[in-house]
Design an enzyme around this catalytic site. Structure first.
Site, mmCIF file in Angstrom:
data_model
loop_
_atom_site.group_PDB
_atom_site.id
_atom_site.type_symbol
_atom_site.label_atom_id
_atom_site.label_comp_id
_atom_site.label_asym_id
_atom_site.label_seq_id
_atom_site.Cartn_x
_atom_site.Cartn_y
_atom_site.Cartn_z
ATOM 1 N N TYR A 1 0.808 -1.270 0.037
ATOM 2 C CA TYR A 1 -0.110 0.067 -0.033
ATOM 3 C C TYR A 1 0.784 1.383 0.081
ATOM 4 C CZ TYR A 1 -3.968 -3.034 0.432
ATOM 5 O OH TYR A 1 -4.839 -4.349 0.534
ATOM 6 N N HIS B 1 -18.288 -8.232 -9.672
ATOM 7 C CA HIS B 1 -17.337 -8.203 -9.058
ATOM 8 C C HIS B 1 -16.021 -8.731 -9.956
ATOM 9 C CE1 HIS B 1 -14.371 -8.097 -5.553
ATOM 10 N NE2 HIS B 1 -14.154 -9.302 -6.034
ATOM 11 N N GLU B 2 -16.280 -9.922 -10.220
ATOM 12 C CA GLU B 2 -15.209 -10.403 -11.035
ATOM 13 C C GLU B 2 -14.949 -9.895 -12.313
ATOM 14 O OE1 GLU B 2 -13.569 -12.464 -9.090
ATOM 15 O OE2 GLU B 2 -14.668 -13.220 -7.808
ATOM 16 N N HIS C 1 -12.518 -7.191 -12.202
ATOM 17 C CA HIS C 1 -11.209 -7.753 -12.108
ATOM 18 C C HIS C 1 -10.708 -7.665 -13.480
ATOM 19 C CE1 HIS C 1 -10.515 -8.211 -7.963
ATOM 20 N NE2 HIS C 1 -11.382 -8.921 -7.806
ATOM 21 N N HIS D 1 -10.005 -17.334 2.355
ATOM 22 C CA HIS D 1 -8.854 -16.400 2.094
ATOM 23 C C HIS D 1 -7.662 -16.744 3.067
ATOM 24 C CE1 HIS D 1 -11.966 -14.310 0.128
ATOM 25 N NE2 HIS D 1 -11.250 -13.639 -0.664
ATOM 26 N N ARG E 1 -7.709 -5.760 1.655
ATOM 27 C CA ARG E 1 -7.937 -5.172 0.218
ATOM 28 C C ARG E 1 -9.323 -4.961 0.340
ATOM 29 N NH1 ARG E 1 -5.656 -10.033 -3.283
ATOM 30 N NH2 ARG E 1 -3.725 -9.239 -2.271
HETATM 31 N N1 ASP Z 1 -13.109 -13.199 -5.257
HETATM 32 C C1 ASP Z 1 -14.270 -12.712 -4.607
HETATM 33 C C2 ASP Z 1 -13.973 -12.279 -3.214
HETATM 34 O O1 ASP Z 1 -13.256 -12.690 -2.375
HETATM 35 C C3 ASP Z 1 -15.280 -13.591 -4.627
HETATM 36 C C4 ASP Z 1 -16.469 -13.219 -4.019
HETATM 37 O O2 ASP Z 1 -16.787 -12.231 -4.013
HETATM 38 O O3 ASP Z 1 -17.310 -14.368 -3.987
HETATM 39 O O4 ASP Z 1 -13.644 -10.919 -3.456
HETATM 40 N N1 SER Z 2 -15.171 -11.838 -2.211
HETATM 41 C C1 SER Z 2 -14.821 -11.099 -0.963
HETATM 42 C C2 SER Z 2 -15.333 -12.506 -0.149
HETATM 43 O O1 SER Z 2 -15.946 -13.613 -0.398
HETATM 44 C C3 SER Z 2 -15.482 -10.152 -0.333
HETATM 45 O O2 SER Z 2 -16.851 -10.122 -0.647
HETATM 46 O O3 SER Z 2 -14.989 -12.578 0.953
HETATM 47 ZN ZN ZN Z 3 -11.944 -9.835 -5.788
#
Ligand code: ASP
Ligand code: SER
Ligand code: ZN
Length: 634
Positions: A210, A368-369, A372, A499, A508
């Site tokens: 960052y 969202h995807e 990207h 994650h 992020r």
């Molecule tokens: N990659 C996305 C997130 O983790 C997946 C989602 O939104 O489900 O940001």
């Molecule tokens: N995609 C992210 C998650 O699934 C933020 O929404 O956690």
């Molecule tokens: Zn994402």
């Protein structure tokens, strides 16, 4: 033939200078080296992405081994390139871009691990953790429930307290204990890798992306700005859940049991909108049933999303994207279902992998995807080290920002998901803002605490023997939630969130949920929107699209405040647009909570135990739920 000659040129340069004492000060030579680096980086990154794609879309041992090998090859290249780059006297250079490229080439992550056997082990661990998470199942009689869609759907739509608890606990039992020891080993190895790059620990390295010396303090200030609103929302939702499930289950002044929010991690609460709707009898804000009724499928959702991007004059998805993406769960094999967007670094291949279901949540995720992918497309001609978001939060914010526009009732009507005349009175507006707050405001403390936990694990403030307990302390402190059943140190609840085993930093998303409102406001202004911010739909505004596109093209070639300035006109992260967007709801929540005699904040619980007491059963468990003190925030 071409590829072999890059190799020769690249390593000749290395050998010629490896014995020399003096550093190279010729900037032209440095530029040529960077060009070779770029060509080779594209090559190795491509091969690694291909192998990873093959693995994640067909999990089996053979694909796993190929993925591990490709990742190791990529790391070998990165390490050698880093070593070679030190022959240049970068400090003496004048070209800022050249200097910045060299500084990014040094960020080699896990490849910093010099001990090859340890790097092999870490790479294997990462693949294994991903596999454990992605193939986890919950036994339900003679059925095996998979995470997507089974568990997701049950949590979203189920309203039976005990059944929800079964699902919630079942998932944690399915993957947590297995991941616990793997995660400990990962932390040790990864810290060692990053330590060799000169960082204190992995958290320090992740935060360095960052480029903000005051990053942690800035985040805390942002959290303090939005926290009062979160507390009002939490208190309101708690009252309504108490009405739905009984005050014995959801205590008036207590943290809320974590399995009642329609989401496995209590991170976004929009799936329980029906339970907390402020004004009943208004138009339906949840359009999942409309999508189903109108026969939408995954392809329709992707087409609608792309159509929104192109209506702004942004770049359409490529033919390869449509041919190679995986947009539904395949029936015949195990895959990593968790949605993701992929850049293959060859300026041609971009793909989404997603087990799309016909729900409003997934429509949001498609946007969202695709956000990207749009970023990838816009910066594809930048050198490889600049093919990143201005900061990682920017990358997460693009699609979400567009989705703020798509989710307005005005736009949902436009795409046929709301029938009849739009109701646009104050009550309908509050309903809409409530739905948005359940998604956006509820998420903030979760997004903040995830990496508070990880930073503490990486720097040793959380030790391997209290990882779960510290997790729940943070969950309670920030989110005001508690586990519905006692937890102990055999459990590993953090590992049950994608994650964490997948080694993807999370702060992020906190950054994204702040800055996406800044981008949205700027694009609304560009589209000449008038009226309340939350009503803005910049569909078909080339001005809004141009503003965004110009920023995306920069990639990470400039420090993020410059990208921020390009789109918003100012350089800082600020919660002001977010607070402005929700202002009518904040006022309403305060009034409603006061009128209902609801207090914000929660009493403190200690819902964890040694494994011995946990086995002792629910009676003891209940007595252990002792209230230490009542700290009301108001
Ligand atoms: N990659 C996305 C997130 O983790 C997946 C989602 O939104 O489900 O940001
Ligand atoms: N995609 C992210 C998650 O699934 C933020 O929404 O956690
Ligand atoms: Zn994402």
């Amino acid at each position: 033939m071409a590829r072999a000659s890059w190799w020769v040129a690249f390593f000749l340069a290395t050998f010629c200078y490896s014995g020399a004492q003096t550093l190279i000060t010729d900037e032209e030579e440095a530029k040529q080296w960077l060009e070779q680096y770029n060509t080779m980086a594209e090559h190795y990154f491509y091969l690694s992405e291909e192998a990873n794609w093959a693995y994640e879309t067909d999990i089996n041992d053979q694909n796993q081994q190929a993925q591990v090998q490709a990742s190791l090859n990529k790391d070998k290249f990165k390490k050698e390139a880093y070593d070679n780059s030190t022959m240049f006297d970068v400090d003496s250079f004048t070209n800022e871009t050249v200097k910045r490229l060299f500084s990014k080439i040094k960020n080699i992550g896990n490849a910093g691990l010099r001990d090859q056997s340890k790097l092999n082990r870490l790479t294997q661990l990462l693949a294994d953790m991903k596999q454990v998470y992605s193939t986890g199942k919950v036994k339900d009689g003679d059925r095996d429930l998979v995470f997507e869609p089974d568990l997701v759907n049950e949590l979203a739509t189920g309203r039976d307290y005990d059944r929800l608890q079964f699902i919630w606990k079942g998932w944690r039992d399915a993957v947590g204990p297995t991941l616990r020891d793997m995660y400990k080993e990962y932390v040790t190895l990864k810290n060692e890798a990053i330590g060799e790059l000169g960082y204190d620990d992995v958290g320090d390295y992740w935060r360095s992306w960052y480029e903000t010396p005051t990053f942690e303090a800035d985040l805390e200030a942002l959290w303090q700005e939005v926290r009062p609103m979160y507390l009002e929302l939490h208190a309101y939702v708690r009252r309504r859940l108490g009405e739905a499930y009984g005050k014995d289950k959801v205590g008036e002044n207590d943290p809320i049991p974590a399995h009642l929010f329609g989401n496995m991690w209590s991170q976004q609460w929009n799936n329980i909108y029906d339970l907390v709707e402020p004004f009943s009898g208004k138009q339906r804000i949840d359009v999942t049933s409309a999508m189903v009724a109108k026969g939408w499928d995954a392809m329709r959702m992707f087409n609608e999303s792309e159509q929104f991007f192109t209506s702004l004059g942004l770049i359409p998805m490529t033919p390869d994207f449509w041919r190679d993406s995986m947009i539904v769960r395949p029936a015949d094999r195990e895959v990593v279902c968790y949605a993701s967007a992929w850049d293959f670094y060859n300026r041609r291949d971009f793909r989404i992998k997603m087990c799309t279901e016909v729900t409003q949540d997934d429509l949001q995720t498609v946007h969202h995807e695709m956000g990207h992918i749009e970023y990838f497309l816009q910066y594809k001609d930048q050198p490889v080290p600049f093919r990143e978001g201005a900061n990682p939060g920017f990358h997460e914010a693009v699609g979400d920002c567009l989705a703020l526009s798509v989710s307005t009732p005005k736009h949902l009507k436009e795409i046929g998901l709301i029938d009849g005349t739009l109701q646009e009175d104050d009550e309908a507006d509050i309903n809409y803002l409530m739905k948005q707050a359940l998604e956006k405001i509820a998420f903030l403390p979760f997004a903040y605490m995830m990496d508070q936990w990880r930073w503490k694990v990486f720097d040793g403030r959380i030790t391997p023997d209290n990882m779960n307990q510290e997790w729940w302390k943070l969950r309670q402190q920030y989110q005001g939630i508690i586990p519905p059943v006692l937890r102990d140190e055999k459990d590993f609840d953090p590992g049950c969130k994608f994650h964490i085993p997948s080694d993807v930093p999370y702060i992020r998303y906190f950054v994204s949920f702040i800055v996406q409102f800044q981008f949205y406001e700027a694009m609304c202004d560009a589209s000449d929107h008038t009226g309340p911010l939350y009503k803005c739909d910049f569909y078909r505004s080339p001005q809004a699209g141009q503003l965004l596109g110009d920023m995306l093209k920069l990639g990470s070639s400039r420090p993020w405040p410059e990208a921020m300035e390009a789109i918003t006109g100012s350089r800082a992260m600020t919660a002001r647009p977010l607070l402005k967007y929700f202002e009518p709801l904040t006022t309403w929540l305060r009034q409603n909570n006061t009128a209902s005699g609801v207090r914000t904040g929660w009493s403190q619980f200690e819902p964890w135990a040694s494994s011995a007491t946990k086995e002792a059963g629910p009676a003891l468990a209940t007595t252990l739920f002792c209230v230490l003190c009542c700290l009301f925030v108001r």
